[in-house]
Design an enzyme around this catalytic site. Structure first.
Site, PDB file in Angstrom:
ATOM      1  N   LYS B 101       6.351   5.124  16.107  1.00 54.56           N
ATOM      2  CA  LYS B 101       5.134   4.899  15.499  1.00 54.56           C
ATOM      3  C   LYS B 101       4.272   4.275  16.477  1.00 54.56           C
ATOM      4  O   LYS B 101       4.697   3.327  17.354  1.00 54.56           O
ATOM      5  CB  LYS B 101       5.719   3.469  14.433  1.00 54.56           C
ATOM      6  CG  LYS B 101       4.459   2.875  13.686  1.00 54.56           C
ATOM      7  CD  LYS B 101       4.959   1.691  12.821  1.00 54.56           C
ATOM      8  CE  LYS B 101       3.897   0.841  12.693  1.00 54.56           C
ATOM      9  NZ  LYS B 101       4.208  -0.453  12.315  1.00 54.56           N
ATOM     10  N   GLY B 162       1.084  -9.429   9.579  1.00 50.92           N
ATOM     11  CA  GLY B 162       1.627 -10.892   9.383  1.00 50.92           C
ATOM     12  C   GLY B 162       0.801 -11.734   8.225  1.00 50.92           C
ATOM     13  O   GLY B 162       1.016 -12.735   8.081  1.00 50.92           O
ATOM     14  N   ALA B 188       1.519  -3.188   7.093  1.00 50.30           N
ATOM     15  CA  ALA B 188       0.881  -4.403   7.351  1.00 50.30           C
ATOM     16  C   ALA B 188       0.211  -4.929   6.057  1.00 50.30           C
ATOM     17  O   ALA B 188      -0.513  -4.287   5.646  1.00 50.30           O
ATOM     18  CB  ALA B 188      -0.019  -4.295   8.620  1.00 50.30           C
ATOM     19  N   GLY B 189       0.434  -6.233   5.972  1.00 46.45           N
ATOM     20  CA  GLY B 189      -0.280  -6.992   5.066  1.00 46.45           C
ATOM     21  C   GLY B 189       0.367  -7.199   3.817  1.00 46.45           C
ATOM     22  O   GLY B 189       0.060  -8.073   3.156  1.00 46.45           O
ATOM     23  N   ASN B 210       7.744  -6.325   6.873  1.00 44.94           N
ATOM     24  CA  ASN B 210       8.315  -6.928   7.778  1.00 44.94           C
ATOM     25  C   ASN B 210       8.126  -8.733   7.554  1.00 44.94           C
ATOM     26  O   ASN B 210       9.281  -9.116   6.987  1.00 44.94           O
ATOM     27  CB  ASN B 210       8.155  -6.897   9.176  1.00 44.94           C
ATOM     28  CG  ASN B 210       9.030  -7.615  10.330  1.00 44.94           C
ATOM     29  OD1 ASN B 210       9.731  -8.390   9.935  1.00 44.94           O
ATOM     30  ND2 ASN B 210       8.982  -7.353  11.656  1.00 44.94           N
ATOM     31  N   THR B 211       7.334  -9.261   7.764  1.00 46.97           N
ATOM     32  CA  THR B 211       6.764 -10.669   7.714  1.00 46.97           C
ATOM     33  C   THR B 211       7.314 -11.067   6.371  1.00 46.97           C
ATOM     34  O   THR B 211       7.753 -12.270   6.211  1.00 46.97           O
ATOM     35  CB  THR B 211       5.427 -10.717   8.002  1.00 46.97           C
ATOM     36  OG1 THR B 211       5.178 -10.263   9.278  1.00 46.97           O
ATOM     37  CG2 THR B 211       5.099 -12.289   8.179  1.00 46.97           C
TER      38      THR B 211
END
Lengths: 387, 261
Positions: B101, B162, B188-189, B210-211
């Site tokens: 990635k 994040g 993301a997000g 992830n976050t």
């Protein structure tokens, strides 16, 4: 008797950058007055996600002390959003304590009769082997500020030895010119920390009566010179308690912010060393920084620059250090010995700059981090120029 | 009637098939939690930051990822194409496989990707036989260039890394889904299962998070919630949404019913 320069005057061989960052920082911080804010102001800032410079000022105010618990909740949230539970570990290594400055508050002051020494290449390597055997992969090399006793080539040599044992090499050495930083970068160093100590130029002049460090603007521009010397990240700090700590903290953070805006790829780190308050002295000195204020400064900065690294000093006690990790700090030293040559079984060669409050080994700190359901991280960086 | 199941609707990345459409980011967990979270999330692909994968440090993230999981090493820390390429090559040398990635970030505050450098890195690595999944700002023109550069999928951001703010770039991701012939993986997000579900409903091929999971009180249950949401969104997409306010109401009697010959 050596010549005493004016503290705002550059001394011979000090590179002058074509930059107006100092003027910008002083301009944006000159009207800082933390006493004008109320608890209501603080609560309204704590509703926001992105903090402006003036929002940050509110969080540094005495009024914010009464909202510490609320601040902690928000700070913890931001810390986990940006870093999860990761805690970076590093060990500092003092390779020389010769110094040519006369900082009135410092143990390395050249008029202070302490045992002076610098490690030779062989001794440096032995220390590094000892540190890397503990599992540590990041080293922060420090020297006293003596360009004659620990010249740039000497530091470059130390860096190239460190490269064999560590994935990340940081430096906390005297400010130097762009080409010097470039040489150290090419040798394998990527992170440079310089503490301004105080941004109040009058107090600065009083506390630094002689030596290269007396030059306030040269020190101020050290981070920018390091970036131009291709360093990847820069660290800032003020010695909290030397002057008005709120204003110093405010100015240091504005310095960091403006520099990050100018060089957006630069990684930003902040340290929070403090002069410990004297006993029976609390009511008389408004500059005293107790744990409450220290935590407030750290969390305010976390909320202002949530992406930046925060290092928790080994001057603080273990209970404080462990507890600030989930709230705001992201980086902690372990296995610290601040004497010269303190990591091997040989006798220490030179005296320490200050006393540490957290003597725990790497393993003990590793376990303390795990006990908080957080994750010790040993490597977070690949120096691609070495691949 | 044939119901849609995971097994007859695989995610295909450059010929490799996966039953799960949930890619898990491993960056913000306690290492000891990763295996459980992966199991609850049903993930078959995990991203790892190569900069964290140091073979000789006391704890190596690679040892905590179950062996049946496909590694998707990322180039986080790279500030330009050249650094990303070097990190990818190191990843292959370390035995992390051919998936990569690309993350090229030149802004330490918002961590937004540099599309231009990402395209350059994609071109070089695809030629070297990597299966390249570039993280990008959802810009159609850049996405087309990534297709030409040899990407195996495109990973547009929903919101800054994040931020947990969801599909802030929704309309632009929709454009990519319509125009780009590669799998679109929203990266993301994404802050909650409902947002992941929404991305899948729009037609995203997979979601990476992830976050949102790492910061939950109960990471494993949150991973499970994401799995279910992603499956629900995918199923809804394949079932073809009926009347959705967003698309405007459809009249129940034909508007053109007056025509006579």
């Amino acid at each position: 008797m050596r010549k005493i320069y004016d503290s705002m005057e550059y001394q011979p061989n000090m590179q002058v950058l074509d930059s107006d960052l100092l003027e910008q920082v002083l301009d944006k911080t000159k009207n800082f007055n933390p006493y004008q804010y109320t608890k209501k102001d603080v609560l309204s800032v704590l509703e926001k996600d992105n903090l402006s410079i003036s929002d940050f000022a509110v969080l540094l105010s005495p009024a914010a002390e009464s909202c510490l618990e609320k601040m902690a909740k928000k700070s913890k949230l931001q810390r986990y959003k940006y870093f999860g539970g990761n805690v970076l570990l590093f060990t500092p290594l003092y390779i020389s304590n010769y110094c040519e400055n006369e900082c009135v508050y410092c143990g390395f002051n050249c008029k202070n009769k302490i045992s002076r020494s610098r490690l030779n290449a062989e001794e440096i390597e032995r220390e590094m082997i000892a540190i890397s055997k503990t599992g540590m992969r990041e080293v922060l090399m420090l020297t006293g500020e003596s360009p004659t006793k620990s010249d740039v080539e000497y530091i470059a040599k130390a860096v190239s030895i460190a490269k064999k044992y560590f994935s990340t090499i940081g430096l906390e050495v005297y400010p130097m010119n762009v080409d010097d930083y470039k040489l150290l970068h090419q040798s394998g160093a990527d992170f440079v920390t310089v503490f301004q100590e105080t941004y109040d130029s009058t107090v600065y002049a009083e506390k630094h009566p002689a030596g290269a460090k007396r030059c306030f603007p040269y020190r101020f521009y050290a981070q920018e010179r390091a970036i131009l010397g291709e360093m990847r990240g820069v660290g800032f700090g003020v010695l909290l308690g030397l002057s008005d700590f709120r204003k110093d903290m405010f100015t240091a953070a504005v310095h960091a912010k403006l520099l990050q805006q100018k060089y957006p790829h630069t990684e930003i780190a902040m340290s929070f060393p403090r002069l410990r308050p004297y006993k029976n002295h609390t009511e008389t000195n408004p500059n005293d920084v107790h744990e409450t204020q220290l935590l407030q400064m750290m969390m305010a900065f976390r909320l202002f620059m949530p992406f930046a690294s925060i290092t928790i000093s080994t001057r603080e006690r273990s209970g404080f250090r462990d507890n600030v990790l989930p709230l705001c700090a992201t980086k902690i030293s372990a296995g610290v010995n601040v004497g010269i040559g303190g990591h091997t079984e040989n006798e220490q060669k030179g005296d320490a700059q200050f006393e540490i409050s957290d003597p725990r080994t790497l393993e003990e700190i590793h376990n303390a981090i795990l006990n908080q359901n957080m994750q010790p991280v040993y490597t977070d960086y690949i120096n691609t120029s070495l691949l | 009637m044939n119901f849609i199941t995971n097994n007859n609707d695989p995610l295909i990345l450059d010929g490799h098939t996966f039953n799960s459409r949930f890619i898990l980011g491993s960056g913000k967990f306690s290492l000891k939690l990763i295996q459980t979270v992966m199991e609850y999330g049903g993930s078959e692909i995990a991203t790892i930051a190569l900069r964290r994968a140091n073979a000789d440090s006391p704890e190596n993230i690679l040892d905590f990822i179950p062996k049946n999981i496909t590694l998707l090493p990322n180039t986080s820390g790279a500030r330009n194409a050249e650094e990303a390429v070097r990190i990818a090559r190191l990843s292959r040398e370390l035995g992390c496989g051919d998936f990569v990635k690309i993350e090229v970030i030149h802004d330490s505050k918002y961590l937004l990707p540099d599309n231009e450098e990402t395209i350059k890195a994609t071109k070089i690595l695809a030629k070297e036989g990597f299966i390249v999944l570039p993280y990008m700002y959802p810009d159609l023109i850049s996405a087309r260039k990534l297709v030409d550069a040899g990407a195996a999928a495109v990973m547009p951001l929903g919101a800054p890394i994040g931020s947990n703010r969801g599909l802030l770039t929704k309309d632009f991701i929709k454009i990519l889904i319509e125009e780009i012939p590669l799998p679109i993986i929203v990266d993301a997000g994404i802050g909650s299962p409902s947002q992941a579900c929404e991305a899948m409903e729009l037609g995203a091929s997979a979601v990476m998070a992830n976050t949102a999971i790492a910061t939950a009180d109960d990471c494993a249950s949150m991973a499970k919630a994401f799995r279910l949401a992603i499956e629900a969104g995918r199923t809804a997409y394949l079932a073809k949404l009926g009347r959705v306010l967003d698309k405007g109401a459809e009249a129940s009697s034909p508007l053109t019913g007056f025509l006579q010959d």
